[in-house]
Design a protein around this motif. Structure first.
Motif, PDB file in Angstrom:
ATOM      1  N   ARG A 161       0.827  -1.205   0.000  1.00  0.00           N
ATOM      2  CA  ARG A 161       0.000   0.000   0.000  1.00  0.00           C
ATOM      3  C   ARG A 161       0.863   1.256   0.000  1.00  0.00           C
ATOM      4  O   ARG A 161       0.642   2.183  -0.791  1.00  0.00           O
ATOM      5  N   ALA A 162       1.848   1.291   0.878  1.00  0.00           N
ATOM      6  CA  ALA A 162       2.730   2.453   0.952  1.00  0.00           C
ATOM      7  C   ALA A 162       3.528   2.616  -0.337  1.00  0.00           C
ATOM      8  O   ALA A 162       3.722   3.731  -0.829  1.00  0.00           O
ATOM      9  N   GLY A 163       3.991   1.498  -0.896  1.00  0.00           N
ATOM     10  CA  GLY A 163       4.772   1.564  -2.127  1.00  0.00           C
ATOM     11  C   GLY A 163       3.972   2.134  -3.281  1.00  0.00           C
ATOM     12  O   GLY A 163       4.486   2.905  -4.095  1.00  0.00           O
ATOM     13  N   LEU A 164       2.694   1.759  -3.377  1.00  0.00           N
ATOM     14  CA  LEU A 164       1.846   2.281  -4.444  1.00  0.00           C
ATOM     15  C   LEU A 164       1.606   3.772  -4.265  1.00  0.00           C
ATOM     16  O   LEU A 164       1.664   4.542  -5.226  1.00  0.00           O
ATOM     17  N   GLU A 165       1.341   4.198  -3.037  1.00  0.00           N
ATOM     18  CA  GLU A 165       1.084   5.614  -2.781  1.00  0.00           C
ATOM     19  C   GLU A 165       2.275   6.482  -3.164  1.00  0.00           C
ATOM     20  O   GLU A 165       2.113   7.601  -3.648  1.00  0.00           O
ATOM     21  N   GLN A 166       3.477   5.963  -2.957  1.00  0.00           N
ATOM     22  CA  GLN A 166       4.680   6.764  -3.194  1.00  0.00           C
ATOM     23  C   GLN A 166       5.281   6.563  -4.580  1.00  0.00           C
ATOM     24  O   GLN A 166       6.229   7.255  -4.952  1.00  0.00           O
ATOM     25  N   ALA A 167       4.745   5.633  -5.356  1.00  0.00           N
ATOM     26  CA  ALA A 167       5.319   5.318  -6.669  1.00  0.00           C
ATOM     27  C   ALA A 167       5.094   6.440  -7.673  1.00  0.00           C
ATOM     28  O   ALA A 167       4.062   7.117  -7.656  1.00  0.00           O
ATOM     29  N   THR A 168       6.055   6.624  -8.554  1.00  0.00           N
ATOM     30  CA  THR A 168       5.921   7.562  -9.654  1.00  0.00           C
ATOM     31  C   THR A 168       4.924   7.022 -10.674  1.00  0.00           C
ATOM     32  O   THR A 168       4.921   5.835 -10.979  1.00  0.00           O
ATOM     33  N   GLY A 202      16.482   3.207  -3.642  1.00  0.00           N
ATOM     34  CA  GLY A 202      15.206   3.446  -2.984  1.00  0.00           C
ATOM     35  C   GLY A 202      14.091   3.221  -3.982  1.00  0.00           C
ATOM     36  O   GLY A 202      13.187   4.040  -4.152  1.00  0.00           O
ATOM     37  N   CYS A 203      14.138   2.072  -4.645  1.00  0.00           N
ATOM     38  CA  CYS A 203      13.286   1.808  -5.816  1.00  0.00           C
ATOM     39  C   CYS A 203      11.822   1.582  -5.468  1.00  0.00           C
ATOM     40  O   CYS A 203      10.960   1.609  -6.352  1.00  0.00           O
ATOM     41  N   GLY A 204      11.515   1.342  -4.170  1.00  0.00           N
ATOM     42  CA  GLY A 204      10.118   1.052  -3.839  1.00  0.00           C
ATOM     43  C   GLY A 204       9.636  -0.172  -4.587  1.00  0.00           C
ATOM     44  O   GLY A 204      10.356  -1.160  -4.720  1.00  0.00           O
ATOM     45  N   ILE A 205       8.402  -0.121  -5.096  1.00  0.00           N
ATOM     46  CA  ILE A 205       7.858  -1.278  -5.818  1.00  0.00           C
ATOM     47  C   ILE A 205       8.315  -1.318  -7.275  1.00  0.00           C
ATOM     48  O   ILE A 205       7.886  -2.172  -8.041  1.00  0.00           O
ATOM     49  N   GLY A 206       9.207  -0.386  -7.673  1.00  0.00           N
ATOM     50  CA  GLY A 206       9.851  -0.479  -8.976  1.00  0.00           C
ATOM     51  C   GLY A 206       9.181   0.275 -10.103  1.00  0.00           C
ATOM     52  O   GLY A 206       9.436  -0.027 -11.269  1.00  0.00           O
ATOM     53  N   GLY A 207       8.368   1.279  -9.786  1.00  0.00           N
ATOM     54  CA  GLY A 207       7.699   2.028 -10.842  1.00  0.00           C
ATOM     55  C   GLY A 207       8.665   2.721 -11.786  1.00  0.00           C
ATOM     56  O   GLY A 207       8.526   2.645 -13.014  1.00  0.00           O
ATOM     57  N   ASN A 221       8.092  -7.619 -10.222  1.00  0.00           N
ATOM     58  CA  ASN A 221       7.629  -6.640 -11.211  1.00  0.00           C
ATOM     59  C   ASN A 221       8.607  -6.471 -12.367  1.00  0.00           C
ATOM     60  O   ASN A 221       8.200  -6.163 -13.494  1.00  0.00           O
ATOM     61  N   LEU A 222       9.897  -6.673 -12.099  1.00  0.00           N
ATOM     62  CA  LEU A 222      10.911  -6.481 -13.142  1.00  0.00           C
ATOM     63  C   LEU A 222      11.323  -7.786 -13.807  1.00  0.00           C
ATOM     64  O   LEU A 222      12.167  -7.783 -14.718  1.00  0.00           O
TER      65      LEU A 222
END
Length: 398
Positions: free
Chosen positions: A75-82, A106-111, A139-140
């Motif tokens: 959830r946090a990763g999606l909110e902060q993703a580009t 600091g790639c997060g979920i990789g957006g 994801n990658l």
């Protein structure tokens, strides 16, 4: 997401169940899905992970479009993703600069990494959180050996062979769901570390759009980005990623089209003038970049007030960097006077904007009489020491 949920999800059974479930749009639908899957005999960790991902995939469509249906999130990763559309534009800048191998720290979920790899760049994605790094690896995965994911901190990542760095410092507390913003002095990695790295190699640093401008490195290119009217980020570019002579930029993405305004420094504001036939509201990225004066001169406009970011002109000109309004009339800021004008114009749909006045638009709307087939915009603004209610019509952007 807990490690037990991740372990249950990253199995053939878990992934098949997720794909079969599809997206879950609402919390009520999520509750029904949990009941159905538990009744079918699936364990609690697997059910929680599958339903949670199905719900996040539905939310992720706004940022990732059709790609969301094969990605995994916190959830946090999606909110902060580009947003993928914005990340793709950043990837284009890296390619133009001749970058072939980028480290996403600091790639997060990789957006961002997804966009970089999709643009043909080799990517090394790094995240300090083990679960997040695992989701990014999933994801990658379609990019094979061209995308490597490491569970590590930005500060300890090996940058040997890396051409450029994309850095998104953590601006919230650690966690996968409920997080809170932290002060700039508590970002991870620290801004001092990030700004020092930017002096030694090409770096793009993603920050919140409201970051203190006085704390920005003078030598960097500062680019504010807005998407469909919402300012989503500030990026600092250094080295080969910064454009010569550009220190201020406003990128405006509207309806999939990109427009950009650049300058060597903040632009000087246009002179103040009386309200003309048109009122212009600069895009938030233009305001943040302090390039309002350049837009004003293009529109042959002046400032409505030196303290308020509204422009006014007599010329029927507009641009992608503003929302323009044709002025109908100026009214006293009283419900009675405004309602009379609305009745005369048969206005039943009213957009209310405000700047510089202490008025709650939702509360003020309840005091107005709205009836009829027409639409208009009411702009409540302070000009000098007086409050004005400007009734106007939107003008389509050029």
């Amino acid at each position: 997401m807990e490690m037990s949920e991740l372990t249950a999800l990253l199995t053939p059974e878990g992934l098949r169940l997720l794909d079969a479930l599809g997206t879950v749009e609402t919390t009520d639908a999520a509750a029904r899905a949990v009941s159905t899957l538990r009744a079918a005999g699936h364990g609690p960790d697997l059910v929680a992970a599958v339903v949670g991902q199905a719900h996040l995939r539905a939310k992720a469509r706004t940022k990732f479009g059709e790609f969301a249906s094969r990605m995994l999130f916190t959830r946090a990763g999606l909110e902060q993703a580009t947003r993928l559309s914005v990340a793709a534009r950043h990837a284009g800048r890296l390619r133009t600069a001749g970058i072939t191998h980028v480290a996403d720290l600091g790639c997060g979920i990789g957006g961002d990494s997804l966009a970089f790899a999709g643009a043909g760049l080799r990517v090394t994605a790094v995240d300090a959180d083990e679960i997040t790094a695992a989701l990014t690896a999933f994801n990658l995965a379609p990019f094979g050996d061209d995308a490597t994911v490491l569970h590590s901190t930005a500060e300890t990542a090996d940058l040997t062979g890396i051409d450029a760095v994309w850095l998104d410092p953590a601006r919230r507390t650690a966690g996968h769901s409920e997080t809170r913003r932290v002060a700039a002095t508590d970002y991870s990695p620290s801004l001092d570390w990030a700004f020092d790295l930017a002096t030694r190699m090409p770096v793009g640093i993603k920050l919140g759009p409201g970051h203190d401008r006085d704390q920005l490195p003078a030598e960097s290119e500062a680019q504010w980005v807005s998407v469909d009217g919402s300012v989503v980020e500030l990026v600092l570019w250094s080295g080969a990623l910064a454009r010569p002579g550009v220190h201020r930029a406003a990128m405006v993405v509207r309806g999939g089209h990109t427009h950009e305004l650049t300058a060597p420094a903040d632009s000087e504001d246009a002179p103040v003038r009386e309200l003309g036939a048109f009122l212009h509201e600069p895009d938030g990225a233009v305001i943040r970049a302090r390039l309002i004066g350049d837009v004003a001169r293009h529109l042959e406009a002046g400032m409505l007030d030196e303290h308020i970011a509204y422009l006014t002109s007599d010329a029927a000109l507009t641009s992608p960097f503003v929302q323009s309004f044709r002025v109908r009339e100026v009214l006293p800021v009283t419900p009675k006077a405004i309602s009379a004008a609305l009745r005369a114009g048969e206005i039943g749909t009213l957009e209310i904007k405000k700047r510089g006045v202490d008025i709650d638009p939702a509360t003020f709307r309840k005091k107005l009489t709205l009836r009829g087939p027409n639409a208009a915009t009411l702009i409540l603004a302070r000009v000098g020491s007086k409050r004005h209610a400007i009734l106007a019509d939107r003008v389509d952007a050029a």
